[in-house]
Write a protein that holds these residues in place. Structure first.
Motif, PDB file in Angstrom:
ATOM      1  N   SER A  72       0.634  -1.133   0.033  1.00 12.72           N
ATOM      2  CA  SER A  72      -0.027  -0.166  -0.012  1.00 12.72           C
ATOM      3  C   SER A  72       0.792   1.178  -0.038  1.00 12.72           C
ATOM      4  CB  SER A  72      -1.106  -0.009   1.176  1.00 12.72           C
ATOM      5  OG  SER A  72      -1.784  -1.180   1.210  1.00 12.72           O
TER       6      SER A  72
ATOM      7  N   VAL B  27      -3.212  13.817   1.476  1.00 11.65           N
ATOM      8  CA  VAL B  27      -3.788  13.072   0.282  1.00 11.65           C
ATOM      9  C   VAL B  27      -2.960  13.521  -0.995  1.00 11.65           C
ATOM     10  CG1 VAL B  27      -5.734  13.205  -1.497  1.00 11.65           C
ATOM     11  CG2 VAL B  27      -6.135  12.979   1.055  1.00 11.65           C
TER      12      VAL B  27
ATOM     13  N   LYS C 254       2.508   9.069   0.308  1.00  9.15           N
ATOM     14  CA  LYS C 254       1.838   7.871   0.238  1.00  9.15           C
ATOM     15  C   LYS C 254       1.115   7.266   1.179  1.00  9.15           C
ATOM     16  CE  LYS C 254       6.083   6.261  -0.792  1.00  9.15           C
ATOM     17  NZ  LYS C 254       7.095   5.272  -0.910  1.00  9.15           N
ATOM     18  N   TRP C 255      -0.417   7.183   1.053  1.00 10.19           N
ATOM     19  CA  TRP C 255      -1.012   6.957   2.408  1.00 10.19           C
ATOM     20  C   TRP C 255      -2.000   5.736   2.210  1.00 10.19           C
ATOM     21  CZ3 TRP C 255      -6.240   7.449   1.702  1.00 10.19           C
ATOM     22  CH2 TRP C 255      -6.840   8.262   0.618  1.00 10.19           C
ATOM     23  N   VAL C 256      -2.321   5.410   3.549  1.00  7.88           N
ATOM     24  CA  VAL C 256      -3.275   4.125   3.229  1.00  7.88           C
ATOM     25  C   VAL C 256      -3.932   4.424   4.919  1.00  7.88           C
ATOM     26  CG1 VAL C 256      -1.957   2.399   4.401  1.00  7.88           C
ATOM     27  CG2 VAL C 256      -3.838   1.815   3.067  1.00  7.88           C
TER      28      VAL C 256
ATOM     29  N   CYS D  72      -8.725   1.967  -7.212  1.00 11.06           N
ATOM     30  CA  CYS D  72      -8.477   1.689  -5.957  1.00 11.06           C
ATOM     31  C   CYS D  72      -8.474   0.101  -5.406  1.00 11.06           C
ATOM     32  CB  CYS D  72      -9.446   2.495  -5.193  1.00 11.06           C
ATOM     33  SG  CYS D  72      -9.827   4.187  -5.301  1.00 11.06           S
TER      34      CYS D  72
ATOM     35  N   ARG E  93      -4.552   2.813  -1.080  1.00  8.87           N
ATOM     36  CA  ARG E  93      -5.016   3.979  -0.357  1.00  8.87           C
ATOM     37  C   ARG E  93      -6.151   3.694   0.717  1.00  8.87           C
ATOM     38  NH1 ARG E  93      -1.225   5.396  -2.138  1.00  8.87           N
ATOM     39  NH2 ARG E  93      -0.649   7.193  -3.758  1.00  8.87           N
ATOM     40  N   ASN E  94      -6.733   2.750   0.613  1.00 13.71           N
ATOM     41  CA  ASN E  94      -7.894   2.220   1.491  1.00 13.71           C
ATOM     42  C   ASN E  94      -7.766   0.743   1.757  1.00 13.71           C
ATOM     43  OD1 ASN E  94     -10.563   4.456   0.973  1.00 13.71           O
ATOM     44  ND2 ASN E  94      -8.764   4.930   1.898  1.00 13.71           N
TER      45      ASN E  94
END
Length: 371
Positions: A17, A128, A132-134, A207, A211-212
């Motif tokens: 991720s 955002v 780099k995010w989750v 997605c 990210r999630n």
């Protein structure tokens, strides 16, 4: 001994991720009491040569802070958290609070102040767009209760969902991604719903776990003034601690001109946060094969198989219609037969009926082909 499913999840988050690289700083933010995943993430980030940083939040304390919030205090709070976020290359956000309604009695003006001064610049603008995010939930008894399962059964469900083969799902998304990028007109039909808009030239985004977690959607965004008609959502949604139900919006030239719910005054006050809150910032189709029913948790509900979400507020930069708002509220409509069914048309061609994709090239996203 640590549950091996936790270690696998931590490895997936750090490796797949966020794709932590040597020398990168990664903020791991935990809301709630869970610690084993937090420790496993510290290990996995460090194992990949990154520098883990940890923030632990207790929502009961946050509630007290917000109840006493004043502009100068919130601005200072936001300033130091924004400075920290600017120093990060990665972000992993874990939510495992015991009570989803913990912030429900914070005064509306205090929540609006927090959204506009604190949450918006730090997360919607800095995190955002520049890390780099989750973001993920972590199972607990409260979540199990919301889903109508025992705690043990919910944990099994959770790890099925979160440790899904997202690389396989990513490949199956390609035809839908390509179709959305070349689509102009979209029409959504169902009980209480007849909605039309254009996504021409906006683009689309896959997605698939980057990210999630859980994940499973492809999103775009309507041209800001193109939305007309009515949508009746059939999934409850908790926002700022209040559970909204039976939400219906009517649109004229992109703007929500009529909104109703179980608390009409409250939902209209939320939509009046700023001008952009009454326009749409995202349109997405959800298809995670393990998520079938709502549990008042957006990260799960927006991925429900056979669902869509149509989101008032801020647009994402990678599928941008220019709408700006302190709000980004993913509201979900499930179209499987047990929820009333429904159809989605792209340029007058039926692409999904009663929650199942009907075009041959899209059928890889139906539940039996993703498990």
């Amino acid at each position: 001994m640590r549950d091996p499913r936790i270690q696998q999840l931590a490895a997936n988050l750090a490796g797949y991720s966020v794709d932590v690289q040597p020398g990168e700083h990664v903020l791991i933010e935990m809301i709630g009491p869970e610690r084993e995943l937090l420790k496993a993430l510290v290990e996995e980030v460090a194992k990949r040569g990154g520098y883990p940083h940890v923030e632990i939040e207790d929502r009961t304390v946050t509630r007290e802070l917000l109840r006493h919030a004043e502009p100068e205090m919130v601005e200072t709070w936001a300033a130091y958290e924004l400075d920290r976020m600017k120093r990060m290359q990665g972000y992993i956000g874990i939510r495992s609070g015991e009570n989803v309604n913990e912030l429900s009695d914070v005064p509306k003006d205090k929540m609006a102040l927090y959204d506009s001064v604190h949450r918006h610049p730090i997360h919607l603008e800095q995190r955002v767009k520049h890390t780099k995010w989750v973001v993920l939930r972590y199972p607990n008894a409260s979540m199990a209760q919301l889903s109508g399962r025992s705690t043990e059964a919910f944990e099994d469900f959770y790890f099925d969902v979160c440790n899904l083969d997202y690389a396989k799902m990513d490949k199956a998304m390609d035809p839908l991604h390509a179709l959305m990028k070349r689509t102009d007109k979209v029409r959504i039909v169902g009980p209480g719903t007849d909605l039309s808009f254009s996504i021409k030239g906006i683009g689309a985004k896959k997605c698939s776990g980057a990210r999630n977690i859980p994940d499973g959607e492809v999103y775009s965004c309507p041209i800001r003034d193109s939305v007309n008609g009515t949508i009746a959502y059939n999934t409850p949604s908790v926002y700022n601690g209040f559970a909204y139900e039976n939400i219906t919006f009517s649109f004229e030239n992109g703007k929500i001109v009529k909104a109703s719910a179980n608390d009409g005054e409250r939902i209209n006050a939320l939509l009046d946060t700023d001008e952009g809150a009454r326009y749409i910032g995202e349109f997405s189709l959800g298809f995670n094969p393990y998520i079938l029913h709502p549990m008042k948790d957006t990260l799960f509900d927006e991925k429900i198989a056979g669902s869509l979400h149509f989101t008032p507020g801020q647009a994402y930069e990678d599928c941008d219609n220019g709408n700006r708002s302190a709000i980004h509220w993913d509201l979900v409509l499930i179209q499987r037969p047990e929820y009333g069914g429904g159809e989605i048309y792209f340029d007058d061609v039926l692409i999904r009926k009663d929650g199942l994709f009907v075009l041959p090239e899209l059928q890889g996203l139906n539940p039996d082909n993703l498990k």
